[in-house]
Motif scaffolding. Structure first.
Motif, mmCIF file in Angstrom:
data_model
loop_
_atom_site.group_PDB
_atom_site.id
_atom_site.type_symbol
_atom_site.label_atom_id
_atom_site.label_comp_id
_atom_site.label_asym_id
_atom_site.label_seq_id
_atom_site.Cartn_x
_atom_site.Cartn_y
_atom_site.Cartn_z
ATOM 1 N N ASP B 27 0.951 -1.064 -0.248
ATOM 2 C CA ASP B 27 0.040 0.093 0.076
ATOM 3 C C ASP B 27 0.835 1.288 0.047
ATOM 4 O O ASP B 27 0.448 2.247 -0.517
ATOM 5 C CB ASP B 27 -1.057 0.066 1.240
ATOM 6 C CG ASP B 27 -2.199 -1.009 1.197
ATOM 7 O OD1 ASP B 27 -2.230 -1.247 -0.172
ATOM 8 O OD2 ASP B 27 -2.733 -1.314 2.182
ATOM 9 N N VAL B 28 2.076 1.181 0.765
ATOM 10 C CA VAL B 28 2.931 2.342 0.778
ATOM 11 C C VAL B 28 3.513 2.589 -0.702
ATOM 12 O O VAL B 28 3.600 3.703 -1.094
ATOM 13 C CB VAL B 28 4.078 2.178 1.699
ATOM 14 C CG1 VAL B 28 5.149 3.187 1.675
ATOM 15 C CG2 VAL B 28 3.434 2.007 3.084
ATOM 16 N N PRO B 33 -4.706 5.287 -1.273
ATOM 17 C CA PRO B 33 -5.476 6.652 -1.200
ATOM 18 C C PRO B 33 -5.230 7.294 0.169
ATOM 19 O O PRO B 33 -5.086 8.476 0.475
ATOM 20 C CB PRO B 33 -6.820 6.567 -1.907
ATOM 21 C CG PRO B 33 -6.886 5.321 -2.528
ATOM 22 C CD PRO B 33 -6.019 4.679 -2.078
ATOM 23 N N ASP B 34 -5.830 6.441 1.239
ATOM 24 C CA ASP B 34 -5.889 7.051 2.317
ATOM 25 C C ASP B 34 -4.465 7.392 2.990
ATOM 26 O O ASP B 34 -4.079 8.400 3.576
ATOM 27 C CB ASP B 34 -6.478 6.156 3.515
ATOM 28 C CG ASP B 34 -7.858 6.119 3.354
ATOM 29 O OD1 ASP B 34 -8.365 6.826 2.676
ATOM 30 O OD2 ASP B 34 -8.746 5.237 4.070
ATOM 31 N N LEU B 35 -3.366 6.429 2.849
ATOM 32 C CA LEU B 35 -1.966 6.516 3.175
ATOM 33 C C LEU B 35 -1.519 7.705 2.592
ATOM 34 O O LEU B 35 -0.661 8.448 3.033
ATOM 35 C CB LEU B 35 -1.114 5.403 2.835
ATOM 36 C CG LEU B 35 -1.229 4.135 3.962
ATOM 37 C CD1 LEU B 35 -0.042 3.025 3.398
ATOM 38 C CD2 LEU B 35 -0.739 4.675 5.352
ATOM 39 N N PHE B 36 -1.469 7.735 1.086
ATOM 40 C CA PHE B 36 -1.270 8.968 0.261
ATOM 41 C C PHE B 36 -1.590 10.284 0.894
ATOM 42 O O PHE B 36 -0.823 10.953 1.078
ATOM 43 C CB PHE B 36 -1.615 8.614 -1.097
ATOM 44 C CG PHE B 36 -0.938 9.748 -2.084
ATOM 45 C CD1 PHE B 36 0.386 9.337 -2.415
ATOM 46 C CD2 PHE B 36 -1.592 10.670 -2.391
ATOM 47 C CE1 PHE B 36 0.805 10.264 -3.463
ATOM 48 C CE2 PHE B 36 -1.040 11.821 -3.274
ATOM 49 C CZ PHE B 36 0.227 11.229 -3.941
ATOM 50 N N GLN B 48 -5.839 14.750 7.892
ATOM 51 C CA GLN B 48 -4.974 13.683 7.689
ATOM 52 C C GLN B 48 -4.937 12.748 8.635
ATOM 53 O O GLN B 48 -4.623 11.734 8.436
ATOM 54 C CB GLN B 48 -3.552 14.765 8.112
ATOM 55 C CG GLN B 48 -2.901 14.880 6.803
ATOM 56 C CD GLN B 48 -1.588 15.516 7.127
ATOM 57 O OE1 GLN B 48 -1.361 16.397 8.087
ATOM 58 N NE2 GLN B 48 -0.544 15.464 6.130
ATOM 59 N N LEU B 49 -5.170 13.123 9.808
ATOM 60 C CA LEU B 49 -5.310 12.110 10.844
ATOM 61 C C LEU B 49 -6.464 11.074 10.790
ATOM 62 O O LEU B 49 -6.599 10.233 11.197
ATOM 63 C CB LEU B 49 -5.386 12.658 12.506
ATOM 64 C CG LEU B 49 -4.124 13.590 12.956
ATOM 65 C CD1 LEU B 49 -4.580 14.267 14.219
ATOM 66 C CD2 LEU B 49 -3.035 12.624 12.977
ATOM 67 N N LYS B 53 -6.089 7.142 10.525
ATOM 68 C CA LYS B 53 -7.111 6.317 11.453
ATOM 69 C C LYS B 53 -7.793 5.466 10.679
ATOM 70 O O LYS B 53 -7.846 4.305 11.293
ATOM 71 C CB LYS B 53 -7.828 7.357 12.136
ATOM 72 C CG LYS B 53 -8.585 6.756 13.493
ATOM 73 C CD LYS B 53 -7.828 6.775 14.431
ATOM 74 C CE LYS B 53 -8.850 6.109 15.763
ATOM 75 N NZ LYS B 53 -8.358 5.805 16.937
ATOM 76 N N ARG B 54 -8.278 5.808 9.601
ATOM 77 C CA ARG B 54 -9.324 4.859 8.812
ATOM 78 C C ARG B 54 -8.491 3.647 8.385
ATOM 79 O O ARG B 54 -8.654 2.618 8.213
ATOM 80 C CB ARG B 54 -9.938 5.711 7.572
ATOM 81 C CG ARG B 54 -10.698 4.864 6.893
ATOM 82 C CD ARG B 54 -11.595 5.510 5.983
ATOM 83 N NE ARG B 54 -11.132 6.188 4.712
ATOM 84 C CZ ARG B 54 -11.677 7.003 3.877
ATOM 85 N NH1 ARG B 54 -13.140 6.934 3.677
ATOM 86 N NH2 ARG B 54 -10.793 7.409 3.187
#
Lengths: 223, 154
Positions: B27-28, B33-36, B48-49, B53-54
């Motif tokens: 994923d990294v 999308p969430d990590l990005f 961002q948090l 968290k999600r």
């Protein structure tokens, strides 16, 4: 002439009769003996049946006691399982409610932070737009005479712009407040559903655990 | 028998954590999308948090879902399954604690993910509305600036 011949001539009944009487007496004694024996047998049978009935009653009483003991044992198992279920349920409910409470508070805080952040961003935007409008008004005042048509038209445009900013501000704040209320309602609904589902899940799991435990106990009893 | 169950649970738990770790690395590298958004895109700290968290909750929940799939696809009898699950739960609890969560929190991962989605969606709506307002303010100011300049040049 022999004695026997004489006797035969006199008549055989002198000899025969006593023999017959003895025979009858023997028969009578035999019958009496048999009747006594039958009587004794009947008595023994009655005694035996009585004893059997007593034994049966005793056995039934013991069996009833045994069943009662097993019922108590089984009831005890059920009570223990219910007690354990209540304790586990209480402990689980406590930690789950704490967790749910923590989550709800945290989500509300996050929702509030987002709202405050957006309000601040908007207030800054509004301030910049108002400052720009005031700056433009200053320019208009310095560049055009108050009686000129340009002054009137552009001054009116700036005022319209300021009114527009205030109206936008009102509608944006209203929208944010309405969205926030809706969002918190939805968060509450999600939390409520999650709590209900979790309680249901715990009940089913623990219920299954108890029934398993009891059926295990039943198997042992059967053995 | 008990130690066999323990070994089964432990081996599978290790395998599941390995799988999830591989997924995290992928994923990294592939730009989830969430990590990005958490790592690079959105400069807004609060939201961002939420993205972070999600992702984190989905990732932690994936461990449990993989365990569930493992049992759903196996022929292990119910009583044995319960025993293994108990052992598995023990390890999962330790794993969650290392991430700062409690086992009870796991009951609400799904609800929290749903709630975070609600927050993120609402925030996106507000951001879009703000962008629109900002554009309209800029347009009004530019138009008036242009009018002033034109009037001055007359």
């Amino acid at each position: 002439m022999s004695l026997m011949k004489v006797l035969k001539l006199v008549g055989g009944s002198i000899i025969d009769k006593p023999l017959e009487i003895i025979g009858r007496q023997c028969e009578f004694y035999q019958q009496r003996k048999n009747a006594a024996h039958d009587q004794k047998l009947r008595q023994e049978e009655a005694e035996f049946m009585q004893k059997l009935e007593l034994d049966r009653q005793k056995f039934n009483a013991e069996l009833d006691d045994m069943i009662a003991d097993k019922e108590i044992e089984r009831s005890k198992k059920i009570l223990d399982a219910i007690k354990e279920y209540q304790i586990t349920m209480a402990e689980s409910s406590k930690s789950i409610n704490e967790s749910l409470g923590k989550m709800t508070i945290e989500l509300r805080r996050q929702a509030h932070d987002l709202m405050e952040e957006k309000k601040k961003t908007y207030q800054q935007m509004q301030k910049d737009a108002t400052n720009n409008a005031m700056e433009q008004l200053k320019i208009i005042r310095s560049e055009f005479p108050e009686s000129s048509m340009e002054y009137q038209i552009m001054g009116e445009a700036v005022r319209a712009q300021l009114v527009g900013i205030v109206e936008s501000s009102n509608s944006f704040m209203k929208m944010i407040d309405a969205d926030f209320a809706k969002m918190t309602d939805n968060l509450d609904m999600i939390s409520r559903n999650a709590a209900e589902n979790t309680n249901q899940y715990i009940s089913l799991t623990l219920g299954g655990l108890i029934s398993n435990r009891l059926s295990g106990g039943d198997k042992k009893l059967l053995k | 028998m008990n130690s066999q169950r323990e070994i089964f649970a432990l081996v599978n738990f290790i395998e599941i954590t390995r799988e999830c770790r591989r997924q995290l690395v992928a994923d990294v590298l592939n730009g989830n999308p969430d990590l990005f958004r958490f790592l690079y895109e959105d400069k807004n700290k609060n939201v961002q948090l939420l993205y972070k968290k999600r992702y984190e909750l989905k990732w932690l929940e994936a461990h449990w879902l993989k365990c569930k799939t493992l049992f759903d696809n196996s022929n292990i009898e119910l009583a044995t399954r319960r025993e293994i699950l108990k052992i598995f739960l023990h390890w999962y609890q330790k794993f969650l604690e290392a991430w700062g969560y409690e086992l009870a929190d796991a009951f609400f991962f799904n609800a929290e993910i749903e709630s975070l989605e609600l927050l993120i969606d609402t925030n996106q709506r507000w951001t879009a509305q703000l962008d629109q307002l900002e554009m309209s303010f800029i347009r009004e100011t530019k138009l008036l600036d242009k009018e002033i300049e034109e009037a001055k040049s007359l």
